[in-house]
Scaffold this motif. Sequence first.
Motif, mmCIF file in Angstrom:
data_model
loop_
_atom_site.group_PDB
_atom_site.id
_atom_site.type_symbol
_atom_site.label_atom_id
_atom_site.label_comp_id
_atom_site.label_asym_id
_atom_site.label_seq_id
_atom_site.Cartn_x
_atom_site.Cartn_y
_atom_site.Cartn_z
ATOM 1 N N ASP A 27 68.394 136.077 2.707
ATOM 2 C CA ASP A 27 67.374 136.285 3.608
ATOM 3 C C ASP A 27 66.727 135.113 4.586
ATOM 4 N N ARG A 30 68.726 131.996 4.327
ATOM 5 C CA ARG A 30 69.200 131.742 5.937
ATOM 6 C C ARG A 30 68.859 131.689 6.391
ATOM 7 N N GLU A 35 73.035 127.542 12.281
ATOM 8 C CA GLU A 35 74.206 128.506 12.803
ATOM 9 C C GLU A 35 75.199 127.379 12.727
ATOM 10 N N ASP A 50 76.369 131.466 7.734
ATOM 11 C CA ASP A 50 76.607 132.215 6.185
ATOM 12 C C ASP A 50 78.034 131.889 5.479
ATOM 13 N N GLU A 51 78.689 130.866 6.012
ATOM 14 C CA GLU A 51 79.248 130.079 4.801
ATOM 15 C C GLU A 51 78.828 129.395 4.257
ATOM 16 N N ARG A 53 74.993 129.731 2.941
ATOM 17 C CA ARG A 53 74.936 131.314 2.507
ATOM 18 C C ARG A 53 75.421 131.869 1.142
#
Length: 119
Positions: A27, A30, A35, A50-51, A53
């Motif tokens: 977390d 990230r 973004e 997200d990818e 992470r």
Amino acid sequence: MTVKPVTPEPTDVTSTYYAAWKAKDFDTLRSVLAETVDFIGPYGSATSADEFRAKIEVASEINTDIVVKKVFSDGPDVLTWFEMHTSVAGPVQVATWSHVVDGKIARQRVAFDPRPITG
């Protein structure tokens, strides 16, 4: 008078990144990624936080330690030399170039020889 928020120094951002990776605190890791982070390394690429992470989480399944040896900075660019310790091979020497914008890693390029890990 308007007070502008203080943006962390690029080396502070990358320091947080490595500390979070070492602690497997995904977390926090990230939180320092833009973004639309643009990542390219020996095992592939990512174009979103997200990818990125998800890739780090998979890589962390065999990581046992991250030992930062040297950090060089030039404005928004930070080059980190570190040893990636794994459960499948001896320490691997890694160079990572991070470009930081507005307190987030916006681009990262990673270079290392994956052969000791992949056999």
